[in-house]
Design a protein around this motif. Structure first.
Motif, PDB file in Angstrom:
ATOM      1  N   HIS A 190       0.830  -1.202   0.000  1.00 15.93           N
ATOM      2  CA  HIS A 190       0.000   0.000   0.000  1.00 15.93           C
ATOM      3  C   HIS A 190       0.865   1.253   0.000  1.00 15.93           C
ATOM      4  O   HIS A 190       0.582   2.228  -0.711  1.00 15.93           O
ATOM      5  CB  HIS A 190      -0.909  -0.002   1.232  1.00 15.93           C
ATOM      6  N   ASP A 191       1.945   1.244   0.771  1.00 16.41           N
ATOM      7  CA  ASP A 191       2.808   2.423   0.868  1.00 16.41           C
ATOM      8  C   ASP A 191       3.513   2.734  -0.448  1.00 16.41           C
ATOM      9  O   ASP A 191       3.787   3.905  -0.748  1.00 16.41           O
ATOM     10  CB  ASP A 191       3.849   2.222   1.974  1.00 16.41           C
ATOM     11  N   ILE A 192       3.828   1.721  -1.228  1.00 12.18           N
ATOM     12  CA  ILE A 192       4.527   1.965  -2.494  1.00 12.18           C
ATOM     13  C   ILE A 192       3.546   2.144  -3.649  1.00 12.18           C
ATOM     14  O   ILE A 192       3.951   2.220  -4.813  1.00 12.18           O
ATOM     15  CB  ILE A 192       5.514   0.823  -2.813  1.00 12.18           C
ATOM     16  N   GLY A 193       2.252   2.195  -3.338  1.00  9.55           N
ATOM     17  CA  GLY A 193       1.247   2.465  -4.357  1.00  9.55           C
ATOM     18  C   GLY A 193       0.710   1.248  -5.079  1.00  9.55           C
ATOM     19  O   GLY A 193       0.003   1.386  -6.086  1.00  9.55           O
ATOM     20  N   ASP A 194       1.014   0.052  -4.570  1.00 12.75           N
ATOM     21  CA  ASP A 194       0.527  -1.170  -5.207  1.00 12.75           C
ATOM     22  C   ASP A 194      -0.786  -1.592  -4.541  1.00 12.75           C
ATOM     23  O   ASP A 194      -0.837  -2.564  -3.785  1.00 12.75           O
ATOM     24  CB  ASP A 194       1.582  -2.274  -5.091  1.00 12.75           C
TER      25      ASP A 194
END
Length: 260
Positions: free
Chosen positions: A226-230
């Motif tokens: 979630h933090d890396i945008g996935d």
């Protein structure tokens, strides 16, 4: 002679009046010109004062707006500092909670092993011989694990990551190995290295799928994703938790996050 003079006498008053009137015209015009000039000066003065009043009011309004912005900026700065402090405090409490929970789980895990070790078994029930394993000093094992945890608790995250990695190499068969690997993932996440964090968490799931830390490790994987945008990968990981560990606390967390 007298008759001629008398003929012109009536014309003299009229001529005098004309002369007087002709003399008064310039003077009267001069008076009117002065009055007009004074009126224009008054009008100009009034307009100037009005403009000055408008400019002064605008300046006061601007000063008040600047002061309001300064006060608002100070208020927001205070809120940011408060939120930062609360966030750091929450992180510290979370670390302490995890460490305490980890200690409780380790006690539960070591109790059955101790009970089994105290009971002797008949020779005919002995298990087949296993390959000779490296002799490990339990005291050193426990000491190294506690040292790594203490690094993490003291927020010395780089030292904690190195210590947990070393523990995994030195004690691969330890009952604490899953815990150490899980904490390694936490350390990398705290260092904002999501790639290494995901790799560390997935080792727990691959090597110890039935361990209590496996479902927690998947939560860590989804958080990193979630933090890396996935977002798609995070959702898939949450669904995997619900499928593999439906009764775990991690599953409850996964349900909440999927709803968001």
């Amino acid at each position: 002679m007298t008759t001629r003079r008398s003929r012109y006498l009536p014309a003299l008053p009229a001529l005098a009046v004309l002369l007087v009137l002709s003399g008064l015209q310039p003077a009267r015009a001069g008076v009117f010109d002065d009055d007009e000039a004074r009126r224009q000066v008054r009008d100009l003065s009034a307009q100037t004062n009005e403009r000055l009043d408008t400019l002064t009011k605008g300046q006061f309004d601007l000063v008040n707006q600047i002061q309001s912005l300064r006060e608002e900026n100070a208020r927001l700065r205070g809120q940011v500092e408060t939120l930062t402090f609360e966030l750091e405090s929450a992180k510290k409490r979370q670390q302490d909670f995890y460490i305490d929970l980890d200690g409780r789980l380790r006690k539960l895990e070591t109790q059955p092993a101790a009970a089994d070790g105290g009971e002797g078994k008949p020779a005919d029930e002995a298990k087949p011989a296993e390959p000779v394993k490296k002799v490990v000093d339990p005291a050193a094992e426990s000491r190294d694990y506690e040292a790594a945890l203490n690094f993490f608790k003291a927020n010395r995250i780089k030292e904690a990551a190195a210590a947990f990695e070393s523990f995994g190499r030195n004690y691969p068969d330890s009952t604490l190995a899953p815990n150490a690997q899980y904490w390694l993932g936490n350390a990398y996440y705290t260092l904002r290295d999501c790639k290494k964090s995901i790799d560390a968490y997935r080792v727990v799931v691959a090597k110890w799928p039935q361990h209590a830390k496996a479902s927690d490790s998947l939560i860590g994987v989804a958080t990193c994703q979630h933090d890396i945008g996935d977002a798609k990968g995070a959702k898939a990981t949450y669904e995997s938790i619900l499928a593999k560990y439906p009764g775990s606390s991690a599953a409850a967390t996964a349900k909440q996050r999927i709803k968001k």
